[in-house]
Design a protein around this motif. Structure first.
Motif, short mmCIF file in Angstrom:
data_model
loop_
_atom_site.label_atom_id
_atom_site.label_comp_id
_atom_site.label_asym_id
_atom_site.label_seq_id
_atom_site.Cartn_x
_atom_site.Cartn_y
_atom_site.Cartn_z
N ALA A 1 63.70 85.83 52.54
CA ALA A 1 63.12 85.69 51.22
C ALA A 1 63.17 84.24 50.76
CB ALA A 1 63.86 86.59 50.22
N VAL A 2 64.28 83.53 51.03
CA VAL A 2 64.39 82.12 50.64
C VAL A 2 63.38 81.29 51.44
CG1 VAL A 2 65.94 80.12 50.66
CG2 VAL A 2 66.79 82.34 49.95
N PHE A 3 63.21 81.62 52.70
CA PHE A 3 62.28 80.91 53.55
C PHE A 3 60.85 81.04 53.02
CE2 PHE A 3 59.67 80.26 57.35
CZ PHE A 3 60.22 79.09 57.85
N ARG A 4 60.50 82.28 52.60
CA ARG A 4 59.13 82.53 52.10
C ARG A 4 58.91 81.92 50.73
NH1 ARG A 4 59.54 87.99 54.72
NH2 ARG A 4 60.98 88.36 53.04
N SER A 5 59.95 82.07 49.83
CA SER A 5 59.75 81.62 48.44
C SER A 5 59.98 80.13 48.26
CB SER A 5 60.66 82.38 47.49
OG SER A 5 62.01 81.96 47.68
N GLY A 6 60.84 79.57 49.10
CA GLY A 6 61.18 78.16 48.94
C GLY A 6 62.18 77.92 47.82
N GLU A 7 62.71 78.99 47.22
CA GLU A 7 63.67 78.88 46.13
C GLU A 7 65.09 79.10 46.66
OE1 GLU A 7 63.00 78.17 42.88
OE2 GLU A 7 60.94 77.85 43.56
N PRO A 8 66.06 78.29 46.19
CA PRO A 8 67.45 78.50 46.64
C PRO A 8 68.00 79.80 46.07
CG PRO A 8 67.33 76.72 45.03
CD PRO A 8 65.92 77.16 45.29
N PHE A 9 69.01 80.30 46.74
CA PHE A 9 69.65 81.54 46.30
C PHE A 9 71.16 81.35 46.41
CE2 PHE A 9 71.69 85.58 47.40
CZ PHE A 9 71.33 86.33 46.29
N GLU B 1 59.79 69.97 53.68
CA GLU B 1 59.18 68.65 53.72
C GLU B 1 57.75 68.79 53.26
OE1 GLU B 1 57.99 65.56 57.13
OE2 GLU B 1 60.10 66.11 57.09
N GLU B 2 57.39 68.06 52.23
CA GLU B 2 56.06 68.12 51.64
C GLU B 2 55.66 69.54 51.28
OE1 GLU B 2 53.33 66.05 54.19
OE2 GLU B 2 54.53 64.24 54.13
N GLY B 3 56.63 70.29 50.69
CA GLY B 3 56.35 71.63 50.21
C GLY B 3 56.40 72.71 51.27
N ALA B 4 56.53 72.36 52.52
CA ALA B 4 56.57 73.36 53.60
C ALA B 4 58.01 73.59 54.02
CB ALA B 4 55.75 72.90 54.79
N VAL B 5 58.49 74.84 53.93
CA VAL B 5 59.86 75.19 54.31
C VAL B 5 59.92 75.30 55.83
CG1 VAL B 5 61.69 76.91 54.10
CG2 VAL B 5 60.27 76.40 52.13
#
Length: 169
Positions: A1-9, A38-42
């Motif tokens: 989920a963190v990988f997909r959303s890019g949000e920390p948990f 990097e540049e918005g890509a997780v």
């Protein structure tokens, strides 16, 4: 989920296993999942886990220590009560026989013997009061004793102490 959303948990006290290599290390952990981008890509997720079992086991140890302290206090109070009872029985006999001798029941008693018997009785009564104080202390610690404040005649108290200390001097 963190990988997909890019949000920390951040997770606290989550029961988990830390992968197949750590199957035996089950417990509670604090987790931080930080996406690496990097540049918005997780491109990855950094996971930091801190085992909380030390905290839990510290709490358990503290509770166990408290239970042991309470049990030790009870055992001490029971011991003091039994010891005091066992001391009072022979002491009562000493006081009783001393009074019989002083009253001349077993035969005539001269003045020096009366003085000595008075000292024996005084010392025995003092010992009895110490035993009573020990019992009182045990009852106070158990929360079963009430305080009895009263006036004391200091002159009589000093006379009693002098009578007990005189043979030692």
């Amino acid at each position: 989920a963190v990988f997909r959303s890019g949000e920390p948990f951040v997770g606290k006290e989550i029961p988990a296993k830390l992968g197949p290599a750590n199957e035996s290390r089950q417990g509670f952990y604090n987790f931080v999942f930080q996406p690496l981008s990097e540049e918005g890509a997780v491109y990855g997720v950094l996971v930091v886990a801190t085992e909380v079992t030390d905290l839990v086991s510290s709490r358990v140890r503290a509770e166990e220590s408290q239970r042991q302290a309470i049990a030790a206090s009870r055992a001490k109070s029971e011991f003091l009560a039994r010891m005091s009872h066992e001391l009072r029985t022979p002491l009562a006999a000493i006081i009783g026989y001393g009074e019989l001798l002083a009253d001349g029941i077993t035969g005539p008693v001269n003045e020096e013997q009366k003085r000595q018997l008075t000292r024996i009785r005084s010392s025995a009564n003092h010992l009895l009061s110490i035993i009573d104080e020990i019992l009182t202390l045990a009852r106070m610690e158990a929360g079963k004793e009430k305080v009895d404040l009263r006036d004391v005649n200091v002159a009589e108290l000093l006379e009693a102490v002098t009578t007990m200390a005189e043979p030692l001097v």
